[in-house]
Design an enzyme around this catalytic site. Structure first.
Site, PDB file in Angstrom:
ATOM      1  N   HIS A  27      -5.612  -5.087   2.589  1.00 32.51           N
ATOM      2  CA  HIS A  27      -5.246  -5.246   1.177  1.00 32.51           C
ATOM      3  C   HIS A  27      -4.046  -4.371   0.824  1.00 32.51           C
ATOM      4  CE1 HIS A  27      -5.889  -5.897  -3.166  1.00 32.51           C
ATOM      5  NE2 HIS A  27      -5.566  -4.618  -3.279  1.00 32.51           N
ATOM      6  N   GLU A  28      -4.079  -3.117   1.259  1.00 33.74           N
ATOM      7  CA  GLU A  28      -2.967  -2.219   0.949  1.00 33.74           C
ATOM      8  C   GLU A  28      -1.685  -2.682   1.641  1.00 33.74           C
ATOM      9  OE1 GLU A  28      -3.319  -0.360  -1.452  1.00 33.74           O
ATOM     10  OE2 GLU A  28      -5.499  -0.516  -1.519  1.00 33.74           O
TER      11      GLU A  28
END
Length: 235
Positions: free
Chosen positions: A100-101
């Site tokens: 996600h990051e």
């Protein structure tokens, strides 16, 4: 009854607060469950980051650790993803969070429009969330006795400033949803997840998304309350 004890506030605040508590419970529950499930390849967060960064052309991104749990974030100014303690473990949850990051890093690399908009208004949002609220309440207090026009105008300025904070929470939604979609695709392209692990990744990402929806709901509820009070005082 003094303005700050206005029971009308509960009609706006309580539903949004309960939703936020439920969202926080969901994200904690999903993370706790899938942080205990080791991924098939026993890859820790750093391993997942290296593989995805190589596959996605994100080798320029740095990886650091920070204290705490679920404090992970991407810093566009430093081009660094910062991973919390739970995200460097060889778990399914860690894979989801790292991906996600890196989804944010990919957005930054390509100049994703909503990310640029969010970065552009973050300063106004920080000011609006604090100063806007204060100006609103001060304006209402000034106008409480005799309907001061200055007080009302000051409260309106407060609402306008606070609207920037609300806009920030709304713009955050497409940014976060898109980062999660990218995360799923990154993991799929790299062949890092089995069908069962994909279920866990989805559970973690979907639960995290709820927290952003809840934040937007709380901001909107507070703005609606401010507007309702203004309309009532105007009459």
């Amino acid at each position: 009854m003094p303005f700050f004890f206005d029971p009308t506030y509960l009609l706006f605040a309580v539903p949004a607060m309960l939703f936020a508590l439920w969202a926080q419970f969901q994200v904690q529950s999903a993370f706790n469950k899938w942080s205990q499930v080791a991924n098939m390849r026993r890859l820790n967060g750093f391993d997942v980051a290296r593989i995805l960064m190589r596959n996605e052309g994100l080798d320029h991104v740095g990886v650091e650790t920070i204290p705490g749990m679920l404090t992970d974030h991407y810093d566009p100014s430093s081009k660094v993803i910062r991973l919390s303690e739970g995200s460097v473990q060889p778990s399914v949850a860690a894979m989801a969070i790292v991906a996600h990051e890196l989804g944010h890093a990919a957005q930054d690399k390509e100049g994703y429009a909503w990310l640029r908009v969010r970065s552009g208004i973050v300063g106004f949002a920080n000011i609006g969330s604090q100063l806007g609220t204060w100006l609103f309440f001060i304006g209402m207090l000034l106008g409480a006795g005799g309907g001061s026009q200055f007080g009302f105008q000051l409260a309106v300025v407060g609402v306008i400033l606070f609207s920037a904070a609300v806009a920030f929470t709304l713009v955050t939604l497409p940014v976060e949803f898109n980062a999660s979609a990218r995360a799923r695709e990154m993991l799929r392209r790299a062949g890092l997840v089995t069908a069962q692990e994909a279920e866990g990744v989805n559970a973690v990402l979907n639960a995290a998304a709820l927290t952003y929806v809840a934040a937007a709901a709380q901001a909107i509820a507070q703005l609606l309350y401010f507007v309702t009070i203004l309309m009532r005082r105007r009459e």
